[in-house]
Design a protein around this motif. Sequence first.
Motif, short mmCIF file in Angstrom:
data_model
loop_
_atom_site.label_atom_id
_atom_site.label_comp_id
_atom_site.label_asym_id
_atom_site.label_seq_id
_atom_site.Cartn_x
_atom_site.Cartn_y
_atom_site.Cartn_z
N MET A 1 0.85 -1.19 0.00
CA MET A 1 0.00 0.00 0.00
C MET A 1 0.88 1.24 0.00
O MET A 1 1.78 1.37 0.83
N LEU A 2 0.63 2.12 -0.95
CA LEU A 2 1.44 3.33 -1.07
C LEU A 2 1.26 4.21 0.16
O LEU A 2 0.15 4.50 0.58
N GLU A 3 2.39 4.65 0.72
CA GLU A 3 2.35 5.43 1.95
C GLU A 3 3.53 6.39 1.99
O GLU A 3 4.64 6.05 1.56
N TYR A 4 3.28 7.61 2.44
CA TYR A 4 4.33 8.61 2.62
C TYR A 4 4.37 9.01 4.09
O TYR A 4 3.40 9.56 4.60
N LYS A 5 5.49 8.75 4.73
CA LYS A 5 5.67 9.17 6.11
C LYS A 5 6.30 10.56 6.09
O LYS A 5 7.47 10.71 5.71
N LEU A 6 5.55 11.59 6.47
CA LEU A 6 6.02 12.96 6.37
C LEU A 6 6.87 13.35 7.57
O LEU A 6 7.80 14.14 7.45
N ASN A 7 6.53 12.84 8.74
CA ASN A 7 7.33 13.02 9.95
C ASN A 7 6.85 11.98 10.96
O ASN A 7 6.10 11.06 10.59
N ASP A 8 7.23 12.11 12.20
CA ASP A 8 6.85 11.11 13.20
C ASP A 8 5.34 11.06 13.43
O ASP A 8 4.81 10.05 13.90
N ASP A 9 4.65 12.15 13.12
CA ASP A 9 3.22 12.24 13.42
C ASP A 9 2.31 12.10 12.20
O ASP A 9 1.19 11.62 12.32
N VAL A 10 2.77 12.54 11.04
CA VAL A 10 1.89 12.67 9.87
C VAL A 10 2.28 11.69 8.77
O VAL A 10 3.46 11.59 8.39
N THR A 11 1.28 10.98 8.26
CA THR A 11 1.46 10.02 7.17
C THR A 11 0.33 10.19 6.16
O THR A 11 -0.82 10.44 6.54
N LEU A 12 0.67 10.06 4.90
CA LEU A 12 -0.35 9.95 3.86
C LEU A 12 -0.34 8.51 3.37
O LEU A 12 0.72 7.95 3.11
N ARG A 13 -1.53 7.92 3.25
CA ARG A 13 -1.60 6.55 2.73
C ARG A 13 -2.87 6.37 1.93
O ARG A 13 -3.82 7.15 2.01
N MET A 14 -2.90 5.32 1.13
CA MET A 14 -4.09 5.00 0.36
C MET A 14 -5.26 4.69 1.29
O MET A 14 -5.07 4.15 2.38
N PHE A 15 -6.44 5.04 0.83
CA PHE A 15 -7.65 4.62 1.54
C PHE A 15 -7.92 3.15 1.27
O PHE A 15 -7.57 2.61 0.22
N ASN A 16 -8.58 2.50 2.21
CA ASN A 16 -9.16 1.19 1.96
C ASN A 16 -10.55 1.18 2.60
O ASN A 16 -10.89 2.05 3.40
N THR A 17 -11.35 0.21 2.26
CA THR A 17 -12.74 0.20 2.71
C THR A 17 -12.86 0.07 4.23
O THR A 17 -13.89 0.44 4.79
N ASP A 18 -11.82 -0.41 4.88
CA ASP A 18 -11.84 -0.48 6.35
C ASP A 18 -11.83 0.91 6.99
O ASP A 18 -12.10 1.03 8.19
N ASP A 19 -11.53 1.94 6.21
CA ASP A 19 -11.51 3.30 6.73
C ASP A 19 -12.90 3.94 6.78
O ASP A 19 -13.04 5.07 7.25
N ALA A 20 -13.92 3.23 6.29
CA ALA A 20 -15.25 3.84 6.16
C ALA A 20 -15.78 4.35 7.50
O ALA A 20 -16.31 5.47 7.58
#
Length: 197
Positions: A1-20
């Motif tokens: 799963m594509l994910e960007y760790k921006l710092n210790d607190d903030v991450t961007l990642r793909m959504f999945n249906t479990d996030d609903a």
Amino acid sequence: MLEYKLNDDVTLRMFNTDDADALFKLTIASKPYLREWLGWLDYIETIEDSRKNIEGRIKGLIETGGFPKSFAVMYKGVLAGTIGFNEIDRGIQCGTVGYWLGQDFQGKGIMSQALETIIEYGFRDLKLNKIEIRVATGNVKSRALPERFGFKEEGVIRDAEWLYDRYVDHVIYGLLRHEYLQLNNPLNIDHEVENRV
């Protein structure tokens, strides 16, 4: 799963249906706050509405050849908001970015970091020539973001959106690939890509 760790607190990642469930709860909890500038909130009434929203985001992978158009903004492991490309016009290689954060996550610099990453992602991975951001003229906080990253104000669309009880104008901000490369090149967009501009 594509994910960007921006710092210790903030991450961007793909959504999945479990996030609903988390997306629904975040939307409802922040609804009074978000209603000032987001016109789609009344369409979210159940968890199923949030699940369909996420499924639509996942289907966007087909359009981009496997690259997600939007990301979950995570703060200390908790869903804080979303950011991504609402539209991508492959005819002119232009993407329009949209973003929002839940009320409790404001003022932490989260969206500034997220937008910087999305700009890099758009030019590097999606091979865009232009990135646009459209914001209600009165939304000072959201307007500050593109201005901070060198976007140029290109004009105003009058009565661009109906917000529950009124029309609002949108200001259009744009950033071209060659402008971005002149400002900075943190992810080393290669010369081959630069020469295609």
